[in-house]
Design an enzyme around this catalytic site. Sequence first.
Site, PDB file in Angstrom:
ATOM      1  N   ASP A   1      24.434  24.615 -26.472  1.00 52.25           N
ATOM      2  CA  ASP A   1      22.974  24.461 -26.474  1.00 52.25           C
ATOM      3  C   ASP A   1      22.321  25.138 -27.674  1.00 52.25           C
ATOM      4  O   ASP A   1      22.895  26.047 -28.283  1.00 52.25           O
ATOM      5  CB  ASP A   1      22.381  25.124 -25.220  1.00 52.25           C
ATOM      6  CG  ASP A   1      22.752  24.398 -23.940  1.00 52.25           C
ATOM      7  OD1 ASP A   1      23.635  23.530 -23.973  1.00 52.25           O
ATOM      8  OD2 ASP A   1      22.149  24.727 -22.903  1.00 52.25           O
ATOM      9  N   ASP A   2      21.103  24.736 -27.930  1.00 52.51           N
ATOM     10  CA  ASP A   2      20.147  25.413 -28.825  1.00 52.51           C
ATOM     11  C   ASP A   2      20.337  25.118 -30.317  1.00 52.51           C
ATOM     12  O   ASP A   2      19.535  25.547 -31.135  1.00 52.51           O
ATOM     13  CB  ASP A   2      20.139  26.944 -28.636  1.00 52.51           C
ATOM     14  CG  ASP A   2      19.687  27.367 -27.247  1.00 52.51           C
ATOM     15  OD1 ASP A   2      19.431  26.481 -26.407  1.00 52.51           O
ATOM     16  OD2 ASP A   2      19.593  28.580 -27.007  1.00 52.51           O
TER      17      ASP A   2
ATOM     18  N   HIS B   1      18.027  18.789 -25.351  1.00 50.51           N
ATOM     19  CA  HIS B   1      17.688  20.112 -24.803  1.00 50.51           C
ATOM     20  C   HIS B   1      16.187  20.343 -25.044  1.00 50.51           C
ATOM     21  O   HIS B   1      15.736  21.477 -25.120  1.00 50.51           O
ATOM     22  CB  HIS B   1      18.553  21.174 -25.496  1.00 50.51           C
ATOM     23  CG  HIS B   1      18.626  22.486 -24.781  1.00 50.51           C
ATOM     24  ND1 HIS B   1      18.724  22.613 -23.416  1.00 50.51           N
ATOM     25  CD2 HIS B   1      18.643  23.763 -25.254  1.00 50.51           C
ATOM     26  CE1 HIS B   1      18.789  23.896 -23.092  1.00 50.51           C
ATOM     27  NE2 HIS B   1      18.724  24.618 -24.189  1.00 50.51           N
TER      28      HIS B   1
ATOM     29  N   HIS C   1      12.613  23.702 -27.047  1.00 50.45           N
ATOM     30  CA  HIS C   1      13.162  24.667 -26.088  1.00 50.45           C
ATOM     31  C   HIS C   1      12.074  25.228 -25.173  1.00 50.45           C
ATOM     32  O   HIS C   1      12.011  26.425 -24.878  1.00 50.45           O
ATOM     33  CB  HIS C   1      13.894  25.817 -26.797  1.00 50.45           C
ATOM     34  CG  HIS C   1      14.958  26.441 -25.938  1.00 50.45           C
ATOM     35  ND1 HIS C   1      14.687  27.448 -25.037  1.00 50.45           N
ATOM     36  CD2 HIS C   1      16.274  26.193 -25.827  1.00 50.45           C
ATOM     37  CE1 HIS C   1      15.811  27.791 -24.419  1.00 50.45           C
ATOM     38  NE2 HIS C   1      16.798  27.043 -24.882  1.00 50.45           N
TER      39      HIS C   1
ATOM     40  N   HIS D   1      26.709  28.453 -26.534  1.00 50.05           N
ATOM     41  CA  HIS D   1      25.645  28.291 -27.537  1.00 50.05           C
ATOM     42  C   HIS D   1      26.274  28.362 -28.921  1.00 50.05           C
ATOM     43  O   HIS D   1      26.823  29.412 -29.291  1.00 50.05           O
ATOM     44  CB  HIS D   1      24.592  29.387 -27.371  1.00 50.05           C
ATOM     45  CG  HIS D   1      23.866  29.320 -26.059  1.00 50.05           C
ATOM     46  ND1 HIS D   1      24.403  29.773 -24.883  1.00 50.05           N
ATOM     47  CD2 HIS D   1      22.634  28.832 -25.748  1.00 50.05           C
ATOM     48  CE1 HIS D   1      23.525  29.566 -23.895  1.00 50.05           C
ATOM     49  NE2 HIS D   1      22.444  28.997 -24.393  1.00 50.05           N
TER      50      HIS D   1
HETATM   51 ZN   LIG Z   1      18.819  26.781 -24.438  1.00 51.63          ZN
END
Ligand SMILES: [Zn+2]
Length: 243
Positions: free
Chosen positions: A50-51, A106, A110, A205
């Site tokens: 993620d991210d 995602h 965020h 991540h």
């Molecule tokens: Zn995240």
Amino acid sequence: MLLYLRYLSIVVAATTTLVTSFPVAEHYERYFPAGVKTTCKVGNFALTFDDGPFMYTNELLDKLEEEDIKVTFFVNGHNFWDVPSMPEAQDTIRRAYEAGHQIASHTYSHANLSTLDMEDVKREVQSLEEVLLPIIGKKPAFIRPPFGAVTDVNFNLLTGLGYTVVRWSVDSKGYETPNLETEMALYKAQVGPSNGIVGGIALEHDVYQQTVEELIDFTIDYVKSQGYKFVTVAECFGIDPYQ
Ligand SMILES: [Zn+2]
Ligand SMILES: *[C@@H]1O[C@H](CO)[C@@H](O)[C@H](O)[C@H]1NC(C)=O
């Protein structure tokens, strides 16, 4: 020169984000609607990141290529990197897509979707679709809400927009600590031998150097040693990754 300065300021901004968001833990919501997916089919295991994208993503892609493992990236449009203004970020997403990894949503920035009204949730989702369309030519069909935070109303909205909503079953808390021992212990506590057992979806991540340079090597070896086959999240459910 101008470009260079612009790049520098992005790096500085990104570094600041990194410093302020680390090592403070992302705290995840406990409640989520029953329809949210958390596990993979028996004997299969999905690594998810993620991210990103961010400055470590390419290094991760090199490793995954060597290991011949396909994973899922839940990307943002504007988080550690600002994808719309950064060709390097766009190239990184394109490279991941072309290598056969799944690109999933995602959200654009965020955002905590639980705090937004329906119009703003829609905007978060559709703004990222608009960023991704010229890069991969497709709209994702999977989304992981930031912080795992999703209300029943938002779940129905996301489903209506064509998305399968995903959380995770394995969390090594790499965002909380860069300590490999702790992360390994969490993995071992959460992932047992694959025999006849429902498979996992692991939350990672790719925006942390320690995750990409240490944790992933352990993860790949360990999950393999437990007998799982690595798949994308879409393959966990036999659903098309894009819409
Ligand atoms: Zn995240
Ligand atoms: C997200 O928003 C909800 C609703 O306001 C709040 O209860 C929750 O703590 C927030 N989560 C995070 C991680 O900020």
